[in-house]
Design an enzyme around this catalytic site. Structure first.
Site, PDB file in Angstrom:
ATOM      1  N   GLU A 162     -22.927  34.160 -23.340  1.00 20.72           N
ATOM      2  CA  GLU A 162     -21.759  33.312 -23.599  1.00 20.72           C
ATOM      3  C   GLU A 162     -20.960  33.768 -24.823  1.00 20.72           C
ATOM      4  OE1 GLU A 162     -22.910  29.195 -23.636  1.00 20.72           O
ATOM      5  OE2 GLU A 162     -23.550  29.231 -21.540  1.00 20.72           O
ATOM      6  N   GLU A 186     -27.845  30.278 -16.381  1.00 17.33           N
ATOM      7  CA  GLU A 186     -28.085  28.950 -16.959  1.00 17.33           C
ATOM      8  C   GLU A 186     -27.451  27.899 -16.068  1.00 17.33           C
ATOM      9  OE1 GLU A 186     -27.000  28.083 -20.990  1.00 17.33           O
ATOM     10  OE2 GLU A 186     -27.660  30.045 -21.720  1.00 17.33           O
TER      11      GLU A 186
END
Length: 480
Positions: A170, A376
């Protein structure tokens, strides 16, 4: 009453995993030569985390990793995604490795392989060595070069046993929450620095990818994990559609533009021209960032709803990324964020599994032929043991069912999704929220650090063992 959905099977080669990150679970922050990361510094700064909580002990995975691997094996997981602490391996972010730091990850990998669990290693999950931040952090070009050196160190140590590698987790959060809104470490609030950081993260990814491939077997897969946003308009008004484009560029195009296509979107450069002239992009950088990937990781939790109309009151931005009077969206002060309708998790994030299907199909079109992993996906709930010490979390089971149904729908639509990693294996330190948000399939009593698998762990384990998603009523958990 509608007919129940028939149970559906996933491919026999599908990886069923869970994910964690080093600072959130390891603890042992002063052992084995480890030095502070930006999250050690940030979490010790008054007012930055809930109740001033830190990852000093976290859930003590550093000492309890064997027990945690045994829990994974008991669940029937076939893969485990973890991150390496840069400051545990290379404490100053420069120079030779500290072997005792690498030894921890060697032992962890050996334990996983002995249990029949494939390790998936993330090099960077937000924990930059503090000395590199003191030298400029990700807005400084040199950090990308240091990241490549670190990648080579870890690749040389573990590339013979770890086949699945992720460079960055991320990078949007690292750049825009760390240097823009300041709600993540290092807590800086400079929009131009946030865009510089984003570019140097892209450059670092490309350099690290090359470094890994120079020292690892060709069979190994190199990827990165993006928290690409599913951005939707409040209405079909042209102004709202323009707001979607602006936020989509900042959230997604900033990273997949260079990494997948070798260029930043022209609309992104135009929209941020009042913030920076992008002169930090040097000749050859975009070619370096545009290294061929072996796979792409997608992290998804909730969609984003926007309109034209300007920012809301300071600290109340409904983008799901924490409260701050500073924006993580440089050049987008004319965009308003709205709470999406529907049921919400403890994070306040709307449950909408259709967004996961939409995201998968977008990247199926955006990067045809590139294998995808859901690296995720999960939900925080206010989990508590009952009188017998059992932890029942039917809401999480419904959430997982809906999102796994969305993945299966995408597979049926032709997407090449090869694995799913539940966030998270364990309740843990949830960044600025401290220990108040529980994402784990395994409950952790923070006073004793005892682990108790929740009912969702048993449910997910059965799916992992059988590869079969049980039937349920349509719409459960936001099913696609």
């Amino acid at each position: 009453m509608s007919e129940p959905i028939t149970p559906v099977s996933f491919p026999s080669t599908f990886l069923w995993g869970a994910a964690t990150s080093a600072y959130q679970i390891e603890g042992a922050v002063r052992e084995g030569g480890r030095t502070p990361s930006i999250w050690d510094t940030f979490s010790r700064t008054p007012g930055k985390t809930a109740a001033g909580e830190t990852g000093d002990i976290a859930v003590d995975h550093y000492h309890r990793y064997r027990d945690d691997v045994a829990l994974m094996a008991e669940m029937g997981l076939s893969a485990y995604r973890f991150s390496v602490s840069w400051s545990r391996v290379q404490p100053t972010g420069r120079g030779p490795a500290v072997q005792v730091g690498l030894d921890f990850y060697r032992r962890l990998v050996d334990e996983l392989l002995a249990a029949g669990i494939k390790p998936a290693l993330t090099l960077y999950h937000w924990d930059l060595p503090q000395e590199l931040e003191d030298a400029g952090g990700w807005p400084a070009r040199d950090t990308a070069l240091r990241f490549a050196e670190y990648a080579q160190i870890v690749g040389e140590a573990l590339g013979d046993r770890v086949e699945h590698w992720i460079t960055l987790n991320e990078p949007w959060c690292s750049a825009f929450l760390g240097y823009g809104s300041g709600v993540h470490a290092p807590g800086r609030t400079d929009p131009a620095a946030a865009l510089k950081a984003a570019h140097h993260l892209n450059l670092g990814h490309g350099l690290a990818t090359s470094a890994l491939r120079s020292v690892m077997p060709a069979r190994n897969s190199v990827a990165l994990s993006l928290n690409s946003h599913v951005v939707r308009p409040l209405s079909q008004d042209p102004a709202d559609l323009a707001a979607v484009r602006k936020i989509d560029d900042l959230a997604n195009g900033t990273f997949h533009g260079p990494i997948l296509h070798g260029a930043y979107p022209e609309s992104l450069l135009a929209a941020t021209s009042s913030v920076t002239d992008w002169s930090f992009v040097q000749h050859g950088d975009l070619r370096t960032a545009n290294q061929p990937l072996d796979a792409l990781g997608l992290n998804y939790y909730s969609p984003t709803l926007v309109s034209a109309g300007g920012a809301v009151a300071p600290g109340k931005r409904a983008d799901g990324h924490g409260a701050s009077s500073h924006t993580p969206w440089p050049g987008a002060d004319d965009v308003a964020f709205h709470q999406t309708p529907g049921e919400r998790t403890e994070m306040g994030w709307t449950i909408d599994a259709t967004g996961l299907h939409e995201l998968i199909m977008r990247y199926t079109r955006e990067a045809p032929g590139l294998p995808l992993y859901i690296t995720e996906n999960g939900a925080a709930y206010d989990d508590k043991p009952d009188a017998e010490g059992r932890v029942h979390d039917p809401e999480r089971i419904a959430y997982l069912h809906g999102h796994l149904a969305a993945v299966r729908h995408a597979l049926a639509d032709g997407a090449d999704v090869r694995g799913y990693f539940l966030w998270s294996l364990l309740d843990n330190f949830e960044w600025a929220y401290g220990y108040g948000k529980r994402f784990g399939a395994v409950y952790v009593d923070y006073s004793t650090l005892a682990r108790t698998p929740k009912s969702s762990a048993r449910w997910y384990g059965e799916v992992a063992r059988t590869g079969v998603l049980p039937g349920a009523e349509p719409g459960v958990g936001g099913a696609a």
